[in-house]
Design a protein around this motif. Structure first.
Motif: not given
Length: 225
Positions: A136-162
Motif C-alpha cells: 500500500r505504501q509502495a503504491r502511494t510512493l509511486k503516485f507521489l514520484d510520478e506527481h513530482l516527476a511532472a513538477s517543473t519546480s521540483g515542489y509539490l504545488i507551485s514554484d515555491a516551497m510550502t
C-alpha cells in the motif's frame, strides 16, 4: 521578535521537525522546553493542558492550545502569511492541506504500522500483513514520484516551497529509515530528490539534521530463546 508560543516536542520526532522547520522558514520563534517522553507528558501540569498527553503540544501566550502536529504546523504557518507556506490563494491552501494529510495517512501511517509489526507492539508478527502494508505504501510512493516527476519546480504545488513540501519531506525522511532502504529509494528518485531539495534550505536543514537513511528496510527478526 517575541516567541509566538511554546512547543512541547521531541527533537527527533517527525511532527516536531515539521513544525519547527515551518516556523524557521516563516521567521518565527517558538519556545521549546525540554521534554522527556512518558515523563513530561504524563505530568499533572502537562495533562492539565493536554489531557491525552499527546506530543507535540502547543500553547500561545494567550492560552490557546493545540495538539496534533499537522494542525500545529498549519497554525504556525498561518501566523506568517507573507511566507507563502500556505500557498498564494484558496486553491493552493487547499492543496497544501491535501498533501499534508496525504503524507500523514498514506505514507507515515504505513511506516508506523511496519515499525509496530516488526517490533511486536501490535501482537504476533504477520508476514502477510507486512507485505500488504508495504504494498500500500509502495503504491502511494509511486503516485507521489510520478506527481513530482511532472513538477517543473521540483515542489509539490507551485514554484515555491510550502508547508506541504516540508511535511512530505518529513514523512520521506521517516520512510527512508523504516520502509525504504537503498533499493527502494532508487525506485522513487523524484521523492527523494524532493527530500534533498527541501532539506537543502538552510533553515530546514538545521531542524531536520542528517537523513541517516537505512541501507535496508526494517525487517522482522524472531526472538531467539
Amino acid at each position: 521578535m517575541a516567541p509566538v508560543g511554546t512547543l512541547w516536542g521531541i527533537a527527533i520526532q517527525r511532527q516536531t521537525k515539521v513544525i519547527l522547520a515551518a516556523a524557521a522558514v516563516a521567521g518565527l520563534e517558538i519556545d521549546t522546553p525540554p521534554v522527556e517522553f512518558s515523563v513530561t507528558n504524563k505530568s499533572p501540569e502537562y495533562l492539565g493542558k493536554f489531557p491525552l498527553g499527546k506530543v507535540p503540544g502547543f500553547e500561545d501566550d494567550k492560552g490557546f492550545k493545540l495538539f496534533e502536529g499537522a494542525a500545529i504546523a498549519r497554525y504556525v504557518s498561518s501566523l506568517a502569511p507573507e511566507s507563502g507556506l500556505l500557498g498564494k490563494d484558496a486553491n493552493e491552501a487547499a492543496l497544501v492541506d491535501q498533501w499534508v494529510h496525504f503524507g500523514e495517512t498514506e505514507i507515515a501511517a504505513f511506516s508506523y504500522e511496519i515499525m509496530a509489526l516488526v517490533s511486536g507492539r501490535i501482537g504476533p508478527y504477520s508476514k502477510e500483513m507486512h507485505d500488504i502494508v508495504l504494498g500500500r505504501q509502495a503504491r502511494t510512493l509511486k503516485f507521489l514520484d510520478e506527481h513530482l516527476a511532472a513538477s517543473t519546480s521540483g515542489y509539490l504545488i507551485s514554484d515555491a516551497m510550502t508547508l506541504a513540501d516540508i511535511a512530505v519531506a518529513g514523512v520521506s525522511q521517516q520512510a527512508g529509515k523504516i520502509t525504504c532502504g537503498a533499493k527502494e529509494r532508487a525506485q522513487y528518485p523524484n521523492v527523494f530528490a524532493h527530500y534533498e531539495k527541501v532539506t537543502a534550505h538552510p533553515k530546514v536543514k538545521e531542524v531536520f539534521g542528517k537523513a541517516e537513511f537505512a541501507e535496508e528496510t526494517m525487517t522482522y527478526k524472531p526472538k531467539t530463546a
